[in-house]
Design a protein around this motif. Structure first.
Motif, short mmCIF file in Angstrom:
data_model
loop_
_atom_site.label_atom_id
_atom_site.label_comp_id
_atom_site.label_asym_id
_atom_site.label_seq_id
_atom_site.Cartn_x
_atom_site.Cartn_y
_atom_site.Cartn_z
N ARG A 23 0.82 -1.21 0.00
CA ARG A 23 0.00 0.00 0.00
C ARG A 23 0.86 1.26 0.00
N LYS A 24 1.97 1.22 0.75
CA LYS A 24 2.88 2.37 0.78
C LYS A 24 3.48 2.62 -0.59
N TYR B 152 0.84 4.08 -2.74
CA TYR B 152 0.58 5.46 -2.35
C TYR B 152 1.66 6.39 -2.91
N ASP B 153 2.92 5.93 -2.87
CA ASP B 153 4.00 6.76 -3.39
C ASP B 153 3.86 6.95 -4.90
N ARG C 287 0.93 6.77 -6.71
CA ARG C 287 -0.21 7.68 -6.84
C ARG C 287 -1.18 7.42 -5.69
N PRO C 288 -1.35 8.40 -4.80
CA PRO C 288 -2.25 8.21 -3.67
C PRO C 288 -3.70 8.06 -4.13
N SER D 229 -6.17 8.16 -2.35
CA SER D 229 -7.02 9.06 -1.58
C SER D 229 -7.31 10.36 -2.33
N THR E 23 -5.81 14.37 1.54
CA THR E 23 -4.61 13.64 1.13
C THR E 23 -3.36 14.38 1.60
N ARG F 265 -2.95 13.98 5.39
CA ARG F 265 -2.42 12.66 5.74
C ARG F 265 -0.93 12.58 5.44
N TYR F 266 -0.54 13.13 4.28
CA TYR F 266 0.87 13.08 3.88
C TYR F 266 1.73 13.89 4.85
#
Length: 391
Positions: free
Chosen positions: A236-237, A240-241, A243-244, A246, A255, A258-259
Motif C-alpha cells: 500500500r505504501k 501510495y508513493d 499515486r495516492p 485518496s 490527502t 495525511r501526507y
C-alpha cells in the motif's frame, strides 16, 4: 547534450557575425551612396561650367565667322583691284583672312570637344544618379531586412534555447523514470518480494505441521498472518508513493493532511498546514500536480534545507489556487538555479516544479536567502481539463 549546447553557442556566434556583416555592408553602402552624391554634385558643377564655356565659345565662333566673311570680301576686293592696293595692304589682307580661318578652325574643334565633353559628363551624371538611387534603395532594403532578420534569428536562438531546455527536461524525465523504477523495484525486492518468499516458506512449514503438531502449526499461522499484514502495508505504501488513491477517494486537502502527518512523524519537523476557501471540484490533473508540488517541496526541505519549521498554506481564491510553502532552513543562492537547470544530474527539483506549474498556465515564484530559509509562491488557475497545456 554538451555538443548540442556548443551548437547553440556557435549558432549564436554565427547570428551575431551575420548581423555584424550586414551592418558593415550597410555602412559601406552609406559610403558608396555618399560618394555617388558627391560625384553627382561635382559633375553637375562641371557640366554647368562647361555649358557656360560652350555658350561663350559658340558666341565667339559666330563673331569669327562674321569676321572671316568680311575678311574674305575684303580679300576679293583687293585681289580684283590689286593695282589700287599696295603690296603691304595685300599681304595684310591675306594674313588677316588666314589668321581668322585658323582661329575659326581651332574654335570649331574646341566646340566639338566641348560638345563631346558635355555628352560624356551628362552620361556620367546619369550613371552617378542611378548609383546613388540604387545605393539608397539597397540601404532601405537592408534596413528592413536587417530588422526582420535580426528578429527572426534572435527568435530562432530563443527557440533553440527553449528546445534545449525541453530536451534537457526530457532527459531528466527519462532519468527520473528509470530512478523511480529502480526505487520501486528495490522496495518490492527488499520488502514484499522477501516477505512473499517468507510467506511461502511459512506456508510450507504449516502444511507439514498441521497434522503432526497442530499447536505449532497454529502458531506459525499467526506469524504468517502478521507477515501478510506487514507485506500488505508495504504494498500500500508503494502504491501510495506512485499515486495516492485518496486523491480520487477523499480529495486534495485530506490527502495532503495525511501526507503531512506522516512526514511529521518520520522527521519530527513541525509542519503547519492551513487552508482557506473551498473548491468543491478540482480537476484530477490539478490535484495531482499540487500534491506532487508539495511532495517535491517537502522532499527538498528534508534533503537540503534542514528546516525545523515548515508552513504550508493552500488558498482557493476566485478561479485560482494559491500555494505558499515556507521553511526556516539554510536557504540558498537562487542564481545557482540556472546552472543546476542545465545539469542533467541535478534531477527535477525546483525546475520540474516550475515546469509542472507552467504546463497548467500557472505562476511559480521562489525567494530564498542563505541562512534565512526559502519561500515558494505558486498560483494555478482552476481551469477545465481541455484547457490544460500539453507542452
Amino acid at each position: 547534450m554538451t555538443n548540442y549546447k556548443v551548437d547553440v553557442a556557435n549558432l549564436d556566434k554565427i547570428v551575431k557575425k551575420t548581423i555584424e556583416a550586414i551592418n558593415n555592408s550597410k555602412v559601406e553602402l552609406f559610403d558608396i551612396a555618399e560618394s555617388a552624391r558627391k560625384e553627382c554634385g561635382r559633375l553637375e558643377q562641371e557640366l554647368n561650367d562647361l555649358k557656360e564655356q560652350t555658350i561663350l565659345l559658340i558666341d565667339s565662333v559666330d563673331v569669327l565667322e562674321k569676321e572671316l566673311k568680311s575678311s574674305k570680301k575684303h580679300l576679293m576686293l583687293v585681289s580684283k583691284n590689286y593695282d589700287k592696293y599696295s603690296e603691304e595692304e595685300t599681304r595684310k589682307a591675306y594674313e588677316n583672312a588666314d589668321n581668322l580661318r585658323v582661329e575659326l578652325a581651332v574654335k570649331r574643334e574646341q566646340e566639338q570637344f566641348f560638345i563631346k565633353r558635355r555628352n560624356d559628363l551628362e552620361i556620367r551624371l546619369k550613371d552617378s544618379i542611378k548609383t546613388a538611387e540604387k545605393a539608397d534603395r539597397l540601404i532601405s532594403n537592408i534596413g528592413i531586412s536587417l530588422g526582420c532578420l535580426t528578429g527572426d534569428l534572435q527568435q530562432v536562438t530563443l527557440q533553440l534555447e527553449d528546445l534545449q531546455q525541453k530536451q534537457m527536461m526530457g532527459l531528466r524525465i527519462i532519468k527520473a523514470q528509470e530512478e523511480e523504477r529502480q526505487r520501486v523495484a528495490r522496495e518490492i525486492h527488499d520488502g514484499p518480494a522477501q516477505s512473499m518468499s517468507n510467506i511461502v516458506l511459512k506456508a510450507e512449514i504449516c502444511e507439514r505441521l498441521v497434522d503432526a503438531e497442530p499447536v505449532k502449526a497454529k502458531e506459525e499461522l499467526k506469524n504468517l498472518k502478521s507477515v501478510v499484514r506487514d507485506t500488505l502495508q508495504d504494498v500500500r505504501k508503494i502504491i501510495y508513493d506512485l499515486r495516492p488513491m485518496s486523491l480520487d477517494d477523499l480529495g486534495l486537502v485530506p490527502t495532503l493532511q495525511r501526507y503531512i502527518i506522516t512526514y511529521q512523524e518520520e522527521t519530527r519537523t513541525a509542519v503547519s498546514f492551513k487552508t482557506r476557501g473551498v473548491c468543491e471540484e478540482i480537476k484530477p490533473i490539478i490535484s495531482l500536480t499540487v500534491f506532487r508540488l508539495v511532495q517535491e517541496a517537502i522532499s527538498n526541505i528534508k534533503k537540503h534545507a534542514k528546516a525545523k519549521n515548515v508552513a504550508i498554506n493552500l488558498e482557493f481564491v476566485d478561479k485560482e489556487l494559491k500555494l505558499h510553502i515556507l521553511d526556516d532552513g539554510k536557504g540558498f543562492n537562487t542564481d545557482n538555479l540556472k546552472v543546476r537547470k542545465e545539469d542533467i544530474n541535478s534531477g527535477f527539483g525546483l525546475y520540474s516544479m516550475r515546469e509542472r506549474v507552467e504546463l497548467l498556465n500557472g505562476k511559480f515564484e521562489i525567494n530564498s536567502t542563505v541562512g534565512k530559509g526559502t519561500s515558494l509562491n505558486i498560483t494555478v488557475p482552476l481551469i477545465p481539463d481541455e484547457e490544460v497545456s500539453n507542452g
